[in-house]
Design an enzyme around this catalytic site. Sequence first.
Site, short mmCIF file in Angstrom:
data_model
loop_
_atom_site.label_atom_id
_atom_site.label_comp_id
_atom_site.label_asym_id
_atom_site.label_seq_id
_atom_site.Cartn_x
_atom_site.Cartn_y
_atom_site.Cartn_z
N PHE A 14 0.83 -1.22 0.00
CA PHE A 14 0.00 0.00 0.00
C PHE A 14 0.87 1.27 0.00
CE2 PHE A 14 -2.40 2.74 3.29
CZ PHE A 14 -3.00 3.52 2.31
N THR A 136 5.73 2.31 12.79
CA THR A 136 4.35 2.67 13.13
C THR A 136 4.27 3.30 14.52
OG1 THR A 136 2.27 1.61 13.77
CG2 THR A 136 4.18 0.22 13.82
N ASP A 137 3.21 4.07 14.74
CA ASP A 137 2.99 4.62 16.08
C ASP A 137 2.53 3.55 17.07
OD1 ASP A 137 0.43 4.22 15.06
OD2 ASP A 137 -0.31 6.24 15.51
N GLU A 138 2.17 2.34 16.54
CA GLU A 138 1.64 1.31 17.44
C GLU A 138 2.71 0.80 18.41
OE1 GLU A 138 -0.96 -1.54 15.67
OE2 GLU A 138 -1.44 -0.22 14.00
N TYR A 161 1.99 -7.78 16.12
CA TYR A 161 2.45 -6.85 15.06
C TYR A 161 3.31 -5.75 15.65
CZ TYR A 161 2.28 -2.83 11.91
OH TYR A 161 2.63 -1.74 11.14
N ALA A 163 4.75 -5.56 18.51
CA ALA A 163 5.96 -6.08 19.17
C ALA A 163 7.04 -6.35 18.13
CB ALA A 163 5.63 -7.36 19.94
N LYS A 165 7.36 -4.85 15.19
CA LYS A 165 7.85 -3.56 14.66
C LYS A 165 8.75 -2.89 15.70
CE LYS A 165 7.00 -1.76 11.27
NZ LYS A 165 7.61 -1.85 9.92
N VAL A 217 -17.85 -3.34 12.95
CA VAL A 217 -17.12 -2.34 13.74
C VAL A 217 -16.81 -2.98 15.09
CG1 VAL A 217 -17.29 -0.09 14.89
CG2 VAL A 217 -18.18 -0.37 12.58
N ARG A 225 -7.96 6.57 16.09
CA ARG A 225 -6.72 6.56 15.31
C ARG A 225 -6.52 7.95 14.71
NH1 ARG A 225 -6.60 2.86 18.16
NH2 ARG A 225 -6.39 0.66 17.69
N GLY A 293 -7.12 -7.39 22.96
CA GLY A 293 -6.02 -6.45 23.26
C GLY A 293 -6.08 -5.17 22.45
N HIS A 294 -7.25 -4.77 21.98
CA HIS A 294 -7.38 -3.62 21.08
C HIS A 294 -6.95 -2.33 21.77
CE1 HIS A 294 -10.18 -1.97 17.68
NE2 HIS A 294 -8.90 -1.69 17.49
P1 NAD Z 1 1.30 -3.65 3.16
O1 NAD Z 1 0.90 -4.83 3.98
O2 NAD Z 1 0.29 -3.02 2.28
O3 NAD Z 1 2.54 -4.02 2.22
C1 NAD Z 1 3.65 -4.73 2.70
C2 NAD Z 1 4.52 -5.10 1.50
O4 NAD Z 1 5.66 -5.83 2.00
C3 NAD Z 1 3.83 -6.00 0.49
O5 NAD Z 1 4.09 -5.54 -0.82
C4 NAD Z 1 4.44 -7.36 0.73
O6 NAD Z 1 4.47 -8.18 -0.43
C5 NAD Z 1 5.84 -6.99 1.20
N1 NAD Z 1 6.45 -8.03 2.03
C6 NAD Z 1 5.89 -8.67 3.10
N2 NAD Z 1 6.75 -9.58 3.59
C7 NAD Z 1 7.88 -9.51 2.83
C8 NAD Z 1 9.12 -10.19 2.85
N3 NAD Z 1 9.39 -11.15 3.75
N4 NAD Z 1 10.05 -9.85 1.92
C9 NAD Z 1 9.80 -8.89 1.00
N5 NAD Z 1 8.63 -8.23 0.92
C10 NAD Z 1 7.68 -8.54 1.83
O7 NAD Z 1 1.92 -2.61 4.18
P2 NAD Z 1 1.81 -1.02 4.23
O8 NAD Z 1 0.53 -0.66 4.87
O9 NAD Z 1 2.14 -0.48 2.90
O10 NAD Z 1 2.95 -0.68 5.28
C11 NAD Z 1 4.30 -0.43 4.83
C12 NAD Z 1 5.17 -0.13 6.03
O11 NAD Z 1 4.67 1.01 6.72
C13 NAD Z 1 5.21 -1.26 7.06
O12 NAD Z 1 6.52 -1.36 7.55
C14 NAD Z 1 4.25 -0.79 8.14
O13 NAD Z 1 4.62 -1.33 9.40
C15 NAD Z 1 4.44 0.71 8.07
N6 NAD Z 1 3.27 1.49 8.50
C16 NAD Z 1 2.04 1.27 7.96
C17 NAD Z 1 0.97 2.06 8.35
C18 NAD Z 1 -0.42 1.89 7.75
O14 NAD Z 1 -1.36 2.52 8.22
N7 NAD Z 1 -0.59 1.09 6.71
C19 NAD Z 1 1.14 3.05 9.32
C20 NAD Z 1 2.42 3.24 9.87
C21 NAD Z 1 3.47 2.47 9.43
#
Ligand code: NAD
Length: 355
Positions: A14, A136-138, A161, A163, A165, A217, A225, A293-294
């Site tokens: 994403f 992440t802020d989590e 998750y 933990a 990160k 929900v 959030r 644990g939400h």
């Molecule tokens: P996502 O789940 O949409 O995408 C994760 C991507 O990582 C995917 O393309 C997946 O194929 C790839 N991936 C997973 N395991 C892999 C591996 N072992 N080797 C190589 N590629 C692998 O995630 P996102 O929402 O885009 O989040 C991206 C980053 O941002 C993450 O590190 C997440 O912790 C962080 N983050 C996300 C959010 C959010 O709201 N989505 C908020 C804060 C931080």
Amino acid sequence: MTSRTLLVTGGAGFIGSALVRHLIANTPHRVVNVDKLTYAGHVESLGEALESPRHHLERIDIADGDAIEKVFAQYQPDAVLHLAAETHVDRSIDGPAEFLRTNVQGTFVLLEAARRYWDSLSGAPWEEFRFLHVSTDEVYGSLGAQGRFREDSRYDPRSPYSASKASADHFAKAYHHTFDLPVIVTNCSNNYGPYQFPEKLIPLATLRATAGEPIPVYGRGENVRDWLHVDDHVSGLLEVLEGGRPGETYNIGGDSERTNLQVVKTICEALDELAPSDKPYFELITFVEDRPGHDLRYAIDAGKIRNELGWAPRRTFEAALRETVEWYLENREWCEAVTQGTAYRLERLGQREKE
Ligand code: NAD
């Protein structure tokens, strides 16, 4: 702007795909996109970037040390932007092992490869190399009604998750303190926008509502959030990459706290206008048993990135959420393509079975 080679991990997910699309469309940089293409990673999310000669997709697991070494040797990156992760809290309840493997072991493998590669550099490439670890802020745990997370807030992760990160963040920071690797960490709040896998709240609620299905929900929908549009996150990451100080952490947040119920109601209002049905969509809202644990509330104090780097989000939540809902309505083919071939059918995950 001089062209650089950026190694982006998770660039088919994403946030990663938003970053890659932006880099290819708006900068001269070469992007090496390292992605395992799990259920969450899809080439369909890359749009025109996929065809660009400046985009190189390497379908690699970040926990595969040999493959990662080869990528560093082959492409000689100027910086790493590390986003690859397992990211869905509910899945981390059903199967935490993959979170440990990708988020902790995978980050460790990347840090090791980056350290050896950086040690082999000299001059400007050595001085200017950066490892941007995206988190992440989590990791900070849950807030009560007051206060916001700052960069010096205590780590208190509560889900598998968060933990995983948190552990990855500590490894990243340790590689700066111990080996001087120029690591910068960012901790961001919840993102929303196009191309998010439809297991997450906003696309899930939109797609279920338009299928006439109940919109689940958790609890009473009171969890708060701090929402940030994915393109504002991308601009924050690039500000940090350019101007952030190695060894520092930057919190990135949207100053847009909303309860889950507010978010879902806003989606329903948007749908009432964009895809009118015989009944108002809010009638589909169904309260379901809460996530184990939400965490109650997350909120970010983004003062440091604002003051040091001049970054601020450009979008306002309600308007950008409406555009996001519209995007999911107009891009059903993408939604179908990314769920096809996965076992996921817009159902609820992460309900812990009591033994
Ligand atoms: P996502 O789940 O949409 O995408 C994760 C991507 O990582 C995917 O393309 C997946 O194929 C790839 N991936 C997973 N395991 C892999 C591996 N072992 N080797 C190589 N590629 C692998 O995630 P996102 O929402 O885009 O989040 C991206 C980053 O941002 C993450 O590190 C997440 O912790 C962080 N983050 C996300 C959010 C959010 O709201 N989505 C908020 C804060 C931080």
